[in-house]
Each structure stands twice: as C-alpha cells, then as structure tokens.
Scaffold this motif. Structure first.
Motif, short mmCIF file in Angstrom:
data_model
loop_
_atom_site.label_atom_id
_atom_site.label_comp_id
_atom_site.label_asym_id
_atom_site.label_seq_id
_atom_site.Cartn_x
_atom_site.Cartn_y
_atom_site.Cartn_z
N ARG A 170 -27.66 -56.42 -29.89
CA ARG A 170 -28.67 -55.67 -29.12
C ARG A 170 -29.42 -54.74 -30.08
N PHE A 171 -30.68 -54.46 -29.70
CA PHE A 171 -31.53 -53.74 -30.65
C PHE A 171 -32.64 -53.00 -29.91
N LEU A 172 -32.90 -51.79 -30.35
CA LEU A 172 -34.08 -51.04 -29.93
C LEU A 172 -34.63 -50.39 -31.19
N PRO A 173 -35.82 -50.79 -31.63
CA PRO A 173 -36.38 -50.17 -32.84
C PRO A 173 -36.64 -48.70 -32.63
N LYS A 174 -36.60 -47.93 -33.70
CA LYS A 174 -36.83 -46.49 -33.62
C LYS A 174 -38.20 -46.23 -33.01
N MET A 175 -38.20 -45.52 -31.88
CA MET A 175 -39.45 -45.25 -31.17
C MET A 175 -39.63 -43.74 -31.07
N ASN A 176 -40.88 -43.30 -31.18
CA ASN A 176 -41.20 -41.88 -31.18
C ASN A 176 -42.06 -41.53 -29.99
N GLU A 178 -43.55 -37.66 -28.44
CA GLU A 178 -43.63 -36.21 -28.28
C GLU A 178 -42.48 -35.49 -28.99
N GLY A 179 -42.30 -35.80 -30.25
CA GLY A 179 -41.31 -35.09 -31.06
C GLY A 179 -39.91 -35.65 -30.99
N ALA A 180 -39.67 -36.62 -30.10
CA ALA A 180 -38.35 -37.22 -29.98
C ALA A 180 -38.40 -38.66 -30.45
N SER A 181 -37.30 -39.14 -30.98
CA SER A 181 -37.19 -40.54 -31.36
C SER A 181 -35.79 -41.03 -31.06
N VAL A 182 -35.67 -42.32 -30.76
CA VAL A 182 -34.37 -42.90 -30.45
C VAL A 182 -34.38 -44.37 -30.87
N GLY A 183 -33.27 -44.84 -31.41
CA GLY A 183 -33.11 -46.23 -31.81
C GLY A 183 -31.68 -46.67 -31.53
N LEU A 184 -31.49 -47.97 -31.46
CA LEU A 184 -30.19 -48.50 -31.05
C LEU A 184 -29.92 -49.82 -31.75
N ILE A 185 -28.65 -50.06 -32.09
CA ILE A 185 -28.21 -51.34 -32.60
C ILE A 185 -26.79 -51.59 -32.12
N GLY A 186 -26.46 -52.85 -31.86
CA GLY A 186 -25.12 -53.16 -31.39
C GLY A 186 -24.77 -54.61 -31.63
N PHE A 187 -23.46 -54.90 -31.65
CA PHE A 187 -22.97 -56.24 -31.89
C PHE A 187 -21.82 -56.53 -30.93
N GLY A 188 -21.73 -57.78 -30.49
CA GLY A 188 -20.68 -58.15 -29.55
C GLY A 188 -20.15 -59.55 -29.81
N LEU A 189 -18.99 -59.82 -29.21
CA LEU A 189 -18.33 -61.12 -29.35
C LEU A 189 -17.73 -61.49 -28.01
N GLN A 190 -17.95 -62.73 -27.59
CA GLN A 190 -17.38 -63.24 -26.34
C GLN A 190 -16.63 -64.53 -26.64
N HIS A 191 -15.43 -64.65 -26.04
CA HIS A 191 -14.67 -65.89 -26.19
C HIS A 191 -14.24 -66.38 -24.82
N ASP A 192 -14.61 -67.61 -24.51
CA ASP A 192 -14.31 -68.26 -23.23
C ASP A 192 -13.01 -69.05 -23.39
N PHE A 193 -11.93 -68.54 -22.78
CA PHE A 193 -10.63 -69.19 -22.91
C PHE A 193 -10.57 -70.53 -22.19
N THR A 194 -11.35 -70.68 -21.11
CA THR A 194 -11.31 -71.94 -20.37
C THR A 194 -11.91 -73.10 -21.16
N LYS A 195 -12.70 -72.80 -22.19
CA LYS A 195 -13.25 -73.87 -23.03
C LYS A 195 -12.16 -74.60 -23.82
N LEU A 196 -10.99 -73.98 -23.92
CA LEU A 196 -9.88 -74.59 -24.66
C LEU A 196 -9.06 -75.54 -23.80
N LEU A 197 -9.34 -75.55 -22.49
CA LEU A 197 -8.56 -76.38 -21.57
C LEU A 197 -9.18 -77.77 -21.43
N PRO A 198 -8.36 -78.80 -21.27
CA PRO A 198 -8.89 -80.17 -21.11
C PRO A 198 -9.76 -80.33 -19.88
#
Length: 337
Positions: A170-176, A178-198
């Motif tokens: 996830r990402f939000l570039p640094k935005m400005n 009226e004197g304030a700025s905010v930015g964001l970065i994030g990373f995630g991982l998902q694992h589906d256990f049912t994909k291992l079942l026949p």
C-alpha cells in the motif's frame, strides 16, 4: 481527494495547534508534556486502529500472476466513545497547573476527540516577591468541531504467487496541504491454506492468514502560524502498525462474504520540535528546544465482516471492523483473476 487524504493529519493536531503554545508552555515544559500526552492518547490510538485495516477483501488468494489494484478508504468513528473523549485532570499530578473553579479538585476535561470547552486553568508562582499568574482555557477536541471520525485513504496492490501465497503493498505519496504533509507505505503477505488441499477447487470456502505492516509519516509546519516566538517549529508524527488476521470467505462467482479475527499492535510517536520562547506567565523568557515527544503503544483484538461484489475486472468491497475503535472500510478494486 487531496483534502481528504491530508485531513487525517490536519485533524490530528488542529485542536492542539489552535491552543496557543504560549499558554501550554506557561505551565512549564513538564506540565505541558503531561497534558499533551493525555490529550493526544485516544487520537493516537484511533489512528493506529485506522491504518491496521483494509488488508484483505477475500480469503481466496489469487493464483500465479493474478493481481488487483485498489483504492481504499477508512473511517474510524468515535461518536459513541464517551470514555475516549475525556480524561481526568488531577491538579495534584501537575507542578503548576490548577483549575480556576474548585482548584485542587480533579475533573474531566476534553481529549483531542472530545467536545468539552470553557475549562479555565491557571498557573501561578512568586517572582521577586510578586505573584505572577496566567489564566487560560484548555482546548476542546474534534467532536467540538463537529467531526466524529478519523479518515484515511491510500492505494493498495496485490499479486498472486505460487502455492496460495499473495503479496501486498500500500502506498500514499507525500502530499502537502496548508502546512501539513502525510505519506504512507506498507507491505503485506497472505497465505491461503485451502490451496494446499486436493479438494481446493470444490471447497465452498477459503481460509487464509494475512499479515500487514503500515508506516505513516506526517509533519505540520508551525512556523507560519506564529503561535509562539522561536524558530523551526514543527510537529512530526510517525505511526507504525502490524495487523495479524485469520480470514475466511466464500468462493462464489459474483458476490462473496468474508470475515476475520485479528490482532493489532502499533506505536505512534509525536515529536514537538524546534525552538519555543515563552513570553507569558511565570515561565516568560524561558526557551525550550525540541521540548518533548509523546509515544503511544496499542495492542488489541479485532473482528470484521464484509462483502465483495465482482463484475469482471471491476470489484467493490465494504467491511466493518470491531475493536477498541471501530472502522468502516470501502474499496474500489480493479483486477485480473
């Protein structure tokens, strides 16, 4: 859109910044730090819960090469959180601060989320045999401005790998604004256990584990506001959150339902930086450099329920997360497989 995305950071400190720092520092830096910490604590907590959501809209992980690009918005409400809108200020815990009415008696005052106004306090000391006294009003909060939620928004992408594994960012570039700025970065991982079942292809549900990390950086330049004499005055905020979730969802062609149980942990650090020269009250002529930093740590259990509509490459999802602070999440998604 730009105003909405920066609104979170602006709202986070607007009520504090509206209070003249000359008045807060008039009580001395120790009292100013203690008050600001109690005042900001529920706000910091709500932002941690806000940024911990939105990591999934299905437990069914994408196959190899499958992807989804999402625009996600969160609203963390506190309208009915009466206990988060106030804190008890006991003058006996302060070195110089006391109430004008009923001095020495503890009472409830507003947090940054609250709406209590008109509470007058004073600081008093003897200087060269003369009593010096300064009276001022404590700040109210966001509810007093008619705002009962914390918003956020960002872009998020996910790509399917092999054996039921999906990576996210996830990402939000640094935005400005009226004197304030905010930015964001994030990373995630998902694992589906049912994909291992026949029998994965014929199972009506999927079960996954999802882990997500988000880092938010914001700053607010106080120099142009001229609240108090000094140089390079600013507020810097850093929020780090981890979200751990167990998720289950249906596997239908068009409409699916999902839900999860999670654990949130995070930390918010707010630094008051720069030079501040106090010109009023008993501490007039005092100069404070990088006067203090406020840290809030949060841990809590969450649960959520949601639904996702899939129409070819276009998808919509919405869910509601329950925790110490509740969050509504809405996503507009574009994907393949």
């Amino acid at each position: 859109m730009k105003n909405l995305l920066t609104c979170l950071f602006l709202c986070s400190f607007s009520a504090v910044v509206a209070q003249d720092f000359n008045e807060l520092f008039a009580a001395g830096v120790e009292d100013a730090e203690k008050f600001t910490g109690d005042y900001l604590e529920p706000l910091s907590e709500s932002t941690i819960y806000n940024f911990s959501t939105g990591w999934y809209n299905s437990a069914d992980a994408k196959p190899l090469g499958g992807f989804e690009i999402s625009i996600i918005g969160n609203l963390t409400g506190f309208k009915n959180k009466a206990d988060k809108k106030v804190f008890v200020l006991d003058p006996n815990d302060y070195q110089n601060l006391d109430f004008v009415d009923n001095p020495g008696v503890a009472r409830e005052v507003s947090t940054a989320l609250g709406n209590i106004s008109g509470v007058e306090v004073f600081v008093e000391t003897q200087i060269a045999g003369t009593t010096v006294r300064e009276t001022f009003e404590l700040p109210s909060g966001l509810s007093g401005e008619g705002l009962d939620f914390i918003p956020s928004g960002y872009l998020q992408g996910s790509v399917g790998l092999i054996k039921g594994t999906e990576i996210k960012a996830r990402f939000l570039p640094k935005m400005n604004f009226e004197g304030a700025s905010v930015g964001l970065i994030g990373f995630g991982l998902q694992h589906d256990f049912t994909k291992l079942l026949p029998a994965d292809k014929i199972l009506p549900v999927a079960i996954s584990a999802v882990i997500g990390y988000t880092k938010v950086n914001g700053d607010y330049d106080l120099s142009e506001i001229n609240l108090v004499e000094g140089e390079d005055q600013r507020i810097e905020a850093n929020i780090n959150t981890w979200a751990f979730n167990a998720v289950v969802s249906t596997k239908l062609p068009i409409i699916n339902f999902y839900g999860g149980l999670g654990y949130v942990t995070g930390k918010s650090v707010t630094d008051i930086l720069g030079e501040y020269r106090v010109t009023r009250g008993p501490f007039a002529s005092e100069t404070y450099v990088d006067p203090f930093s406020i840290t809030k740590k949060v841990n809590g259990v969450t649960g959520n329920l949601g639904a996702k509509l899939k129409l070819g490459f276009f998808r919509l999802n919405a869910d509601y997360t329950l925790g110490d602070f509740n969050t509504f999440t809405f996503g507009v998604n574009f994907g393949f497989r």
